[in-house]
Design a protein around this motif. Structure first.
Motif, PDB file in Angstrom:
ATOM      1  N   ILE A   1       8.476   8.035   6.705  1.00  0.00           N
ATOM      2  CA  ILE A   1       9.750   8.407   7.332  1.00  0.00           C
ATOM      3  C   ILE A   1      10.222   7.306   8.277  1.00  0.00           C
ATOM      4  CG2 ILE A   1       9.298  10.866   7.169  1.00  0.00           C
ATOM      5  CD1 ILE A   1       8.548  10.814  10.145  1.00  0.00           C
ATOM      6  N   GLY A   2       9.533   6.176   8.235  1.00  0.00           N
ATOM      7  CA  GLY A   2       9.923   5.051   9.081  1.00  0.00           C
ATOM      8  C   GLY A   2      10.715   4.025   8.305  1.00  0.00           C
ATOM      9  N   SER A   3      10.422   2.767   8.543  1.00  0.00           N
ATOM     10  CA  SER A   3      11.160   1.683   7.897  1.00  0.00           C
ATOM     11  C   SER A   3      10.482   1.261   6.596  1.00  0.00           C
ATOM     12  CB  SER A   3      11.246   0.472   8.838  1.00  0.00           C
ATOM     13  OG  SER A   3      11.932   0.792  10.020  1.00  0.00           O
ATOM     14  N   TRP A   4      11.285   0.678   5.730  1.00  0.00           N
ATOM     15  CA  TRP A   4      10.807   0.148   4.449  1.00  0.00           C
ATOM     16  C   TRP A   4      11.246  -1.295   4.307  1.00  0.00           C
ATOM     17  CZ3 TRP A   4       7.967   2.840   0.722  1.00  0.00           C
ATOM     18  CH2 TRP A   4       7.810   4.214   0.950  1.00  0.00           C
ATOM     19  N   GLY A   5      10.427  -2.085   3.658  1.00  0.00           N
ATOM     20  CA  GLY A   5      10.827  -3.432   3.309  1.00  0.00           C
ATOM     21  C   GLY A   5      11.656  -3.438   2.041  1.00  0.00           C
ATOM     22  N   GLN A   6      12.077  -4.639   1.643  1.00  0.00           N
ATOM     23  CA  GLN A   6      12.937  -4.758   0.467  1.00  0.00           C
ATOM     24  C   GLN A   6      12.141  -4.826  -0.827  1.00  0.00           C
ATOM     25  OE1 GLN A   6      11.949  -7.260   2.262  1.00  0.00           O
ATOM     26  NE2 GLN A   6      11.376  -8.838   0.780  1.00  0.00           N
ATOM     27  N   GLY A   7      10.853  -5.026  -0.722  1.00  0.00           N
ATOM     28  CA  GLY A   7       9.990  -5.071  -1.890  1.00  0.00           C
ATOM     29  C   GLY A   7       9.709  -6.482  -2.372  1.00  0.00           C
ATOM     30  N   THR A   8       8.548  -6.651  -2.979  1.00  0.00           N
ATOM     31  CA  THR A   8       8.177  -7.927  -3.584  1.00  0.00           C
ATOM     32  C   THR A   8       7.545  -7.651  -4.942  1.00  0.00           C
ATOM     33  OG1 THR A   8       6.975 -10.017  -3.233  1.00  0.00           O
ATOM     34  CG2 THR A   8       5.898  -8.016  -2.455  1.00  0.00           C
ATOM     35  N   GLN A   9       7.934  -8.418  -5.940  1.00  0.00           N
ATOM     36  CA  GLN A   9       7.488  -8.168  -7.319  1.00  0.00           C
ATOM     37  C   GLN A   9       6.094  -8.743  -7.535  1.00  0.00           C
ATOM     38  OE1 GLN A   9       9.141  -6.561 -10.058  1.00  0.00           O
ATOM     39  NE2 GLN A   9       7.104  -6.804 -10.984  1.00  0.00           N
ATOM     40  N   VAL A  10       5.236  -7.938  -8.118  1.00  0.00           N
ATOM     41  CA  VAL A  10       3.920  -8.380  -8.564  1.00  0.00           C
ATOM     42  C   VAL A  10       3.840  -8.138 -10.067  1.00  0.00           C
ATOM     43  CG1 VAL A  10       1.439  -7.937  -8.470  1.00  0.00           C
ATOM     44  CG2 VAL A  10       2.791  -7.963  -6.366  1.00  0.00           C
ATOM     45  N   THR A  11       3.551  -9.190 -10.804  1.00  0.00           N
ATOM     46  CA  THR A  11       3.442  -9.090 -12.254  1.00  0.00           C
ATOM     47  C   THR A  11       2.085  -9.620 -12.679  1.00  0.00           C
ATOM     48  OG1 THR A  11       5.831  -9.413 -12.502  1.00  0.00           O
ATOM     49  CG2 THR A  11       4.462  -9.735 -14.465  1.00  0.00           C
ATOM     50  N   VAL A  12       1.347  -8.791 -13.396  1.00  0.00           N
ATOM     51  CA  VAL A  12       0.020  -9.160 -13.867  1.00  0.00           C
ATOM     52  C   VAL A  12       0.061  -9.243 -15.385  1.00  0.00           C
ATOM     53  CG1 VAL A  12      -2.434  -8.621 -13.830  1.00  0.00           C
ATOM     54  CG2 VAL A  12      -0.973  -7.948 -11.906  1.00  0.00           C
ATOM     55  N   SER A  13      -0.205 -10.414 -15.908  1.00  0.00           N
ATOM     56  CA  SER A  13      -0.176 -10.613 -17.352  1.00  0.00           C
ATOM     57  C   SER A  13      -1.565 -10.405 -17.947  1.00  0.00           C
ATOM     58  CB  SER A  13       0.332 -12.009 -17.682  1.00  0.00           C
ATOM     59  OG  SER A  13      -0.564 -12.988 -17.175  1.00  0.00           O
TER      60      SER A  13
END
Length: 123
Positions: free
Chosen positions: A110-122
């Motif tokens: 219920i607090g703050s959120w970041g914008q997100g960062t993509q993690v891709t595992v091949s």
């Protein structure tokens, strides 16, 4: 404000370290955590750490592979991800919460959120 970094493309079995930098003077008062959202799936809890760093919680799917930590002097929380699997592919979000860390395991922040960062595992 929360700003994530450290995402990227990695082969299965590899490692990544995510960072989340927080602004403000109350960082050390907040539970911090990581969530992730894969394409077509709901956002899910990954890990949480109490305000003082003493207590940590993990989703069963990442237990033993991921480690959450925080540096209150730097207003930063980290997620060390080892032995990555293709199913770990997702956008990873940092979140803060004024409630105890254990609450984050069952309730969205219920607090703050970041914008997100993509993690891709091949594979």
């Amino acid at each position: 404000q929360l700003v994530e970094s450290g995402g990227g493309l990695v082969q299965a079995g590899g490692s990544l370290r995510l960072s989340c930098a927080a602004s403000g003077r109350t960082f050390s008062s907040y539970t911090m955590g990581w969530f992730r959202q894969a394409p077509g799936k709901e956002r899910e809890f990954v890990a949480a750490i109490s305000s003082g760093g003493r207590n940590t919680y993990y989703a069963d799917s990442v237990k033993g592979r991921f480690t959450i930590s925080r540096d209150n002097a730097k207003n930063t929380v980290y997620l060390q991800m080892n032995s990555l699997k293709p199913e770990d592919t997702a956008v990873y979000y940092c979140a803060s919460d004024p409630r105890p860390a254990q609450v984050m395991t069952v309730r969205p922040s219920i607090g703050s959120w970041g914008q997100g960062t993509q993690v891709t595992v091949s594979s």
